[in-house]
Scaffold this motif. Structure first.
Motif, PDB file in Angstrom:
ATOM      1  N   ARG A 129       0.845  -1.200   0.000  1.00 49.63           N
ATOM      2  CA  ARG A 129       0.000   0.000   0.000  1.00 49.63           C
ATOM      3  C   ARG A 129       0.874   1.242   0.000  1.00 49.63           C
ATOM      4  O   ARG A 129       2.026   1.220   0.441  1.00 49.63           O
ATOM      5  N   VAL A 130       0.324   2.323  -0.491  1.00 49.83           N
ATOM      6  CA  VAL A 130       1.061   3.583  -0.538  1.00 49.83           C
ATOM      7  C   VAL A 130       1.037   4.222   0.845  1.00 49.83           C
ATOM      8  O   VAL A 130      -0.026   4.462   1.409  1.00 49.83           O
ATOM      9  N   ASN A 163       3.474   4.920 -13.841  1.00 55.05           N
ATOM     10  CA  ASN A 163       3.535   4.401 -12.477  1.00 55.05           C
ATOM     11  C   ASN A 163       3.418   5.546 -11.476  1.00 55.05           C
ATOM     12  O   ASN A 163       4.333   6.352 -11.304  1.00 55.05           O
ATOM     13  N   VAL A 178       3.227   5.431  -8.180  1.00 52.26           N
ATOM     14  CA  VAL A 178       4.084   5.298  -6.986  1.00 52.26           C
ATOM     15  C   VAL A 178       5.482   5.826  -7.296  1.00 52.26           C
ATOM     16  O   VAL A 178       6.114   6.465  -6.445  1.00 52.26           O
ATOM     17  N   GLU A 216      -5.713  -3.118 -11.072  1.00 47.87           N
ATOM     18  CA  GLU A 216      -4.610  -2.841 -10.149  1.00 47.87           C
ATOM     19  C   GLU A 216      -4.092  -1.417 -10.354  1.00 47.87           C
ATOM     20  O   GLU A 216      -3.764  -0.716  -9.402  1.00 47.87           O
ATOM     21  N   TRP A 217      -4.010  -0.985 -11.627  1.00 49.54           N
ATOM     22  CA  TRP A 217      -3.609   0.386 -11.916  1.00 49.54           C
ATOM     23  C   TRP A 217      -4.556   1.377 -11.241  1.00 49.54           C
ATOM     24  O   TRP A 217      -4.128   2.364 -10.643  1.00 49.54           O
ATOM     25  N   ARG A 252      -3.916   1.496  -7.404  1.00 48.93           N
ATOM     26  CA  ARG A 252      -2.692   2.194  -7.028  1.00 48.93           C
ATOM     27  C   ARG A 252      -2.809   3.697  -7.280  1.00 48.93           C
ATOM     28  O   ARG A 252      -2.354   4.514  -6.483  1.00 48.93           O
ATOM     29  N   GLU A 267      -5.002   5.191  -4.631  1.00 53.72           N
ATOM     30  CA  GLU A 267      -4.255   5.234  -3.368  1.00 53.72           C
ATOM     31  C   GLU A 267      -3.336   6.444  -3.306  1.00 53.72           C
ATOM     32  O   GLU A 267      -3.266   7.146  -2.295  1.00 53.72           O
ATOM     33  N   CYS A 268      -2.604   6.677  -4.396  1.00 53.84           N
ATOM     34  CA  CYS A 268      -1.656   7.792  -4.426  1.00 53.84           C
ATOM     35  C   CYS A 268      -2.377   9.131  -4.304  1.00 53.84           C
ATOM     36  O   CYS A 268      -1.934  10.023  -3.568  1.00 53.84           O
TER      37      CYS A 268
END
Length: 582
Positions: free
Chosen positions: A267-268, A310, A312, A533-534, A537, A540-541
């Motif tokens: 996790r971020v 990406n 992250v 999944e992208w 993420r 999350e960011c």
């Protein structure tokens, strides 16, 4: 000759006297023999100092052994006499004599044999073997403690030798003290993970390379780099900088190791990301040494070209830049380099707006955020227009401007937040300011303008933003066609997701329910696990960045924002994890 002058005090009777003494002391263990050794220690040190002077004058180990044939037997016996090994001054001289005999590049069989013997003699002092047991018992320490203490003493003495200047600069006829550096570094390969050896490791790394004979062995540099990356060796910042200056590969490996750690988290977590960045020592090293920063920045630049989507990675680069700026600001102003030295490829006006002290979002009052961002957007438009008008590879210049915007990425998040209207049915800012903010976001997410792609995206985003407002701020049950149209845009645009989540978080109207409906709709449409999944993420960011901004805010709306963030985070995590697992 100078060497003959140095050998005059070492007369045959004097040598015979001391060889007889060390033979008596080594063969006898009676109190009288030990007392006799203690009484002679001061004179023994004087004699060893003369022997050391003669050894240092010799041009090679073979010449030294030919001139002083007794020296090997003398030093070998002294290593087994407890009164001598317990005396710090005597041990220091014995060790210095041994290292003066060591041949960095042995040319003869005599020098090869001497090197082997010296290494075994040194190892005897710090290893637990049967022959050394009597010596350790005489000292009265357990084996392990004796070994550690002996190693510390040897490290201390060798560190003093390493820190001495290059003797060849003073007297070219002398045997250079740097001759042993390569061999010493090779000997230290097996010690790099020992905490007691850290001072010696650091001294070898930090030694100025003023002599071509002072090069460290590749094996040593590789062992230090690997141990440091595996957290088995602690280095201070100066030693880390020295390591990376010795080996560009070790610096690149350090950056890649940081990338792997940051990108592999489940996790971020921005706090964890900042800790990883600071623990790598890279920000502080970059602040102290501009060439190190340029290499690190280039590795990030290359990685970003391969992994542009990406999110992250983008947050890692932003975290690194923030930590680097803090380390740079902490330096003495008289010694601190200008930021332009670190960012030579971008316009100074943009650099001052995005990265200069007191220009980060957390340092600028919220009431001037909009004005500051409008200025940034205008400068970006001018810089990209000038670059794209040129015939000589304009894409490179545009990339550097975009890369700088990413490094100061906190302003991108603020721009998305400011596009949220302060009232449910009110404009968040004037039309020109809205366009400036939207252009900045469009450039960040769509920097390429081939075939006017960015221009088309900007026009599309203006239309989409109106649809998004109607959907999230309109009726509780949105029209299905509008819901599907917006959900379709979500599937292919990170900018759309950014606008949606900022609206759900910061709008005074309760529109986060509509946002969750859109996310669910999009998840239903997506069949590829990697796309879901992208989405997870990316969301999350965005939520992590919004959470950090809200924590630094003292507005009355911060409690509402925190509550929405928790709801969105929990719901998105559960829903999207289920989607990915399926």
């Amino acid at each position: 000759m100078a060497s003959c002058d140095m050998l005059e005090p070492l007369s045959k009777p004097r040598v015979q006297f001391w060889m007889g003494k060390v033979s008596e002391w080594g063969e006898a263990s009676s109190p009288s023999a030990q007392l006799d050794a203690c009484r002679h220690l001061e004179k023994l040190r004087d004699f060893l100092q003369e022997v050391l002077g003669a050894l240092q004058q010799a041009r090679s180990a073979a010449e030294a052994l030919a001139s002083l044939p007794f020296v090997g037997q003398l030093l070998g016996r002294l290593c087994w006499i407890q009164c001598v090994t317990a005396d710090e001054g005597s041990v220091a001289l014995v060790l210095q004599c041994l290292w003066s005999l060591f041949s960095p590049s042995p040319q003869t069989a005599i020098e090869l044999k001497a090197n082997e013997w010296i290494q075994k003699t040194m190892c005897h002092l710090v290893t637990d073997d049967e022959e050394g047991c009597s010596l350790k018992k005489c000292v009265g320490l357990p084996s392990k403690e004796y070994n550690v203490n002996s190693l510390k003493k040897m490290v201390s003495l060798l560190t003093e030798d390493v820190n001495r200047g290059c003797s060849s600069l003073k007297n070219p006829s002398e045997r250079c003290q740097c001759d042993g550096m390569h061999s010493l570094s090779l000997t230290c390969v097996s010690l790099v993970t020992r905490p007691e050896a850290a001072p010696l490791i650091g001294a070898l790394l930090r030694r100025p390379v003023t002599c071509d004979r002072a090069q460290l062995s590749e094996e040593f540099v590789e062992a230090v780099c690997t141990s440091f990356l595996n957290k088995k060796l602690h280095l201070d910042v100066q030693s880390a900088v020295a390591l990376w200056c010795h080996s560009l590969t070790s610096l690149e490996r350090a950056v890649l190791s940081l990338l792997r750690c940051a990108l592999s988290g489940p996790r971020v977590d921005l706090q964890r990301l900042d800790e990883q960045v600071n623990n790598s020592l890279l920000p502080e090293a970059c602040a102290q040494h501009c060439p190190v920063f340029l290499v690190v920045n280039d590795v990030f630049r290359s990685t970003l070209l391969e992994m542009e989507e990406n999110s992250v990675l983008r947050m890692l680069i932003q975290s690194f830049t923030h930590c680097f700026l803090k380390a740079l600001a902490a330096q003495d102003p008289e010694e601190r380099l200008s930021l332009k030295n670190f960012f030579p490829l971008v316009p100074l006006s943009l650099l001052m707006s995005l990265l200069m002290p007191l220009t980060l979002p957390s340092e600028v009052p919220q009431e001037v955020w909009l004005e500051h961002l409008t200025g940034i957007s205008n400068r970006l438009q001018r810089a990209t227009a000038e670059a794209e008008d040129k015939d000589d590879e304009p894409s490179g210049s545009v990339f550097e401007v975009w890369f700088l915007l990413l490094q100061g990425g906190g302003w991108v998040d603020v721009a998305a937040q400011l596009l949220v209207p302060a009232q449910p049915h009110a404009s968040s800012s004037s039309s020109s300011q809205q366009q400036a903010l939207l252009w900045l976001l469009t450039f960040f997410y769509h920097p390429t303008n081939r075939g006017h792609q960015r221009t088309q995206q900007w026009e599309h985003m203006q239309q989409f933003r109106g649809d998004l407002m109607s959907l999230c701020l309109g009726p509780e049950t949105p029209p299905p066609p509008l819901l599907q149209a917006v959900a379709k845009s979500l599937c292919s645009s990170r900018l759309v997701l950014c606008l949606l989540l900022n609206l759900a978080i910061f709008s005074p109207a309760p529109c986060h329910t509509a946002a969750l409906q859109l996310i669910a709709k999009m998840s239903e449409k997506e069949e590829k696990v990697e796309e879901k999944e992208w989405l997870r993420r990316e969301a999350e960011c965005l939520l992590a960045a919004a959470a950090e901004r809200s924590q630094n805010s003292d507005t009355s709306a911060s409690a509402r924002v925190q509550a929405r963030l928790r709801t969105l985070d929990n719901t998105l995590w559960n829903a999207l994890c289920v989607c990915v697992c399926e």
